[in-house]
Each structure stands twice: as structure tokens, then as C-alpha cells.
Design a protein around this motif. Structure first.
Motif, short mmCIF file in Angstrom:
data_model
loop_
_atom_site.label_atom_id
_atom_site.label_comp_id
_atom_site.label_asym_id
_atom_site.label_seq_id
_atom_site.Cartn_x
_atom_site.Cartn_y
_atom_site.Cartn_z
N CYS A 16 9.76 -7.94 -0.44
CA CYS A 16 8.82 -8.12 0.66
C CYS A 16 7.43 -8.44 0.13
N GLN A 17 6.63 -9.03 1.00
CA GLN A 17 5.26 -9.35 0.65
C GLN A 17 4.33 -8.20 1.02
N THR A 56 3.27 -6.49 4.77
CA THR A 56 4.32 -6.56 5.80
C THR A 56 4.99 -5.19 5.96
N SER A 57 5.92 -5.12 6.89
CA SER A 57 6.66 -3.87 7.15
C SER A 57 8.15 -4.14 7.07
N LEU A 58 8.90 -3.13 6.71
CA LEU A 58 10.35 -3.23 6.61
C LEU A 58 10.97 -2.02 7.29
N THR A 59 11.97 -2.28 8.12
CA THR A 59 12.70 -1.18 8.75
C THR A 59 14.07 -1.04 8.11
N ILE A 60 14.38 0.15 7.66
CA ILE A 60 15.63 0.47 7.01
C ILE A 60 16.50 1.26 7.99
N GLN A 61 17.75 0.85 8.09
CA GLN A 61 18.67 1.51 9.01
C GLN A 61 19.64 2.41 8.25
N CYS A 62 19.97 3.52 8.86
CA CYS A 62 20.95 4.45 8.30
C CYS A 62 21.97 4.79 9.38
N GLN A 63 23.23 4.50 9.10
CA GLN A 63 24.31 4.72 10.06
C GLN A 63 25.33 5.70 9.48
N VAL A 64 25.73 6.66 10.28
CA VAL A 64 26.71 7.66 9.84
C VAL A 64 27.95 7.54 10.71
N THR A 95 16.27 5.22 11.70
CA THR A 95 15.57 4.17 10.98
C THR A 95 14.31 4.73 10.35
N LEU A 96 13.96 4.15 9.21
CA LEU A 96 12.70 4.43 8.53
C LEU A 96 11.98 3.11 8.36
N THR A 97 10.74 3.05 8.79
CA THR A 97 9.93 1.86 8.59
C THR A 97 8.89 2.13 7.52
N VAL A 98 8.78 1.23 6.58
CA VAL A 98 7.73 1.29 5.57
C VAL A 98 6.68 0.27 6.01
N SER A 99 5.52 0.76 6.41
CA SER A 99 4.52 -0.07 7.06
C SER A 99 3.44 -0.53 6.08
N ASN A 100 2.89 -1.70 6.37
CA ASN A 100 1.76 -2.22 5.60
C ASN A 100 1.99 -1.99 4.10
N MET A 101 3.05 -2.59 3.62
CA MET A 101 3.51 -2.29 2.26
C MET A 101 2.58 -2.77 1.17
N SER A 102 2.58 -2.02 0.09
CA SER A 102 1.88 -2.39 -1.14
C SER A 102 2.88 -2.26 -2.29
N PRO A 103 2.55 -2.82 -3.45
CA PRO A 103 3.49 -2.71 -4.59
C PRO A 103 3.88 -1.27 -4.93
N GLU A 104 3.01 -0.32 -4.61
CA GLU A 104 3.32 1.09 -4.89
C GLU A 104 4.48 1.61 -4.03
N ASP A 105 4.82 0.88 -3.00
CA ASP A 105 5.95 1.28 -2.14
C ASP A 105 7.29 0.80 -2.70
N GLY A 123 21.47 3.80 -0.53
CA GLY A 123 20.08 3.47 -0.84
C GLY A 123 19.71 2.04 -0.49
N THR A 124 18.42 1.85 -0.28
CA THR A 124 17.82 0.53 -0.06
C THR A 124 16.79 0.31 -1.16
N ARG A 125 17.02 -0.74 -1.93
CA ARG A 125 16.12 -1.03 -3.05
C ARG A 125 15.06 -2.02 -2.58
N LEU A 126 13.83 -1.56 -2.58
CA LEU A 126 12.72 -2.34 -2.05
C LEU A 126 11.78 -2.73 -3.16
N LEU A 127 11.46 -4.01 -3.23
CA LEU A 127 10.47 -4.52 -4.16
C LEU A 127 9.37 -5.18 -3.35
N VAL A 128 8.14 -4.75 -3.56
CA VAL A 128 7.00 -5.30 -2.84
C VAL A 128 6.14 -6.09 -3.82
N LEU A 129 5.92 -7.34 -3.47
CA LEU A 129 5.15 -8.22 -4.37
C LEU A 129 3.70 -8.35 -3.94
#
Lengths: 117, 111
Positions: free
Chosen positions: B13-14, B17-25, B77-87, B105-111
Motif C-alpha cells: 500500500c501507499q 491510504t487505508s486498508l481493511t483486513i477481514q477475518c472470517q471464522v 474487520t480491522l482497518t489500518v488508517s492513514n498508513m505509514s511505513p511503520e505500519d 495473517g495479513t502481510r502488509l507493506l507500506v511504501l
């Protein structure tokens, strides 16, 4: 608050050799203790757990762990390591939520296991 | 044990931006948890999500940065908002069935 210490960051063993991964915990009451394994690119898989009773617990993949209250330890052991055991191992302690019947996990920093063929 | 799936499995992700992660059981569970695992680090609990109530956040994590939804007993769901590389991290959900079981797991890379 509870805490978990895994003193060894990285351990290398030869295939077929025995293994012991150390875990020490700090918690004021009787702990719930867990070992999880994380293979590269994977999530966490539960190896074994201790809630009460027999202090030597058996887990999956031939692993066992022994709870020693006097030493605040929960070390993981395996008599003969296989190359597929190479992974990162996390010890965790669970504390009981008040009134919820569930608990919060606190993880150690993990021990990375490398296996030499 | 419960079977847990997460989407996406990975994303790049840039910044900003924000990313929403879904978790289904595959079964109904009371409590779901969201963890973060930063590169080379252990797991840190972000929040606990109960159906029908607001999520409970751990110290250092706030709802504005990590909003969580829990519309029913099998989904969160978990949203990671206003992402930075530290996320950049692995984000894992887990469910409690006497023992906590984790999603892949969801592997997130923020550029």
C-alpha cells in the motif's frame, strides 16, 4: 502485569539431536501457558498448552513441555529434531479477563530454530 | 478447532491510504482478537473485539488509527488508517475457544 522471557533468540541444532527451548514467565497467579510455532510465511500454530494438572504436557509433532512453578519456567522439548521443525517458536502466558471467562495472551520475543541436515 | 481465514493475505500500500483486513471464522465465537507482528518482533495485542460492543484497545493503539468492526459472531474487520511505513507488519486475528487459535495473517507493506 504478566511477562514472558525467551532467553535464546536463535538456536541451531543438527537433525536428530534433542532440543530444549527456554521460557520463563512472570505472573502473580497460576498461569495459562502456551507454545506456538510459526513457520516462514505462515500464521501461528498451537503446539501445546498448560492449564492445570500434570505438569508435563504433550503436544503435537512430538513436542512436550514441563511447567515448573518453582522456576517460573515452561520449557519446550523434543527428543529428536526433524528438518521440518525449523521455524520460530513463541511462548505465551494467558491472564484471565475479569468477568469475561477468556484471557489475554502475552508473548515472548520468540526463538528462531535452525536445523542442520 | 475453529478454521480462520483472513483477506487479503498480503498487500502493498501507499503511504496515507487505508486498508481493511477481514477475518472470517467457520463457527460462532464470542471473542476475537487482533494482533500486530512487526518485522522480527513478537506479537502485540491491538484490541479485543466482542460482538455488539465497542472494541477494547490496548495501550498504544487507538480507534482512529485501527477501527474495528464486529458485526456478527463469525466476522470482524480491522482497518489500518492513514498508513505509514511503520505500519508494515503482519496482522493476525485470533479467536478464543478455550485456547486462542490464529488466522494465517495479513502481510502488509507500506511504501
Amino acid at each position: 502485569a504478566q511477562s514472558v522471557t525467551q532467553p535464546d533468540i536463535h538456536i541451531t541444532v543438527s537433525e536428530g539431536a534433542s532440543l530444549e527451548l527456554r521460557c520463563n514467565y512472570s505472573y502473580g497467579a497460576t498461569p495459562y501457558l502456551f507454545w506456538y510455532v510459526q513457520s516462514p510465511g505462515q500464521g501461528l500454530q498451537l503446539l501445546l498448552k498448560y492449564f492445570s494438572g500434570d505438569t508435563l504436557v504433550q503436544g503435537i509433532k512430538g513436542f512436550e513441555a514441563e511447567f515448573k512453578r518453582s522456576q517460573s519456567s515452561f520449557n519446550l522439548r523434543k527428543p529428536s529434531v526433524h528438518w521440518s521443525d525449523a521455524a520460530e517458536y513463541f511462548c505465551a502466558v494467558g491472564a484471565t479477563y475479569s468477568g469475561a471467562g477468556s484471557y489475554q495472551l502475552t508473548f515472548g520475543k520468540g526463538t528462531k530454530l535452525s536445523v542442520i541436515p | 478447532s475453529a478454521v480462520i481465514s483472513q483477506k487479503p493475505s498480503r498487500d502493498i500500500c501507499q503511504r496515507g491510504t487505508s486498508l481493511t483486513i477481514q477475518c472470517q471464522v467457520d463457527s460462532q465465537v464470542t471473542m476475537m482478537f487482533w494482533y500486530r507482528q512487526q518485522p522480527g518482533q513478537s506479537l502485540t495485542l491491538i484490541a479485543t473485539a466482542n460482538q455488539g460492543s465497542e472494541a477494547t484497545y490496548e495501550s498504544g493503539f487507538v480507534i482512529d488509527k485501527f477501527p474495528i468492526s464486529r458485526p456478527n459472531l463469525t466476522f470482524s474487520t480491522l482497518t489500518v488508517s492513514n498508513m505509514s511505513p511503520e505500519d508494515s507488519s503482519i496482522y493476525l486475528c485470533s479467536v478464543d475457544e478455550e485456547t486462542q487459535y490464529f488466522g494465517p495473517g495479513t502481510r502488509l507493506l507500506v511504501l
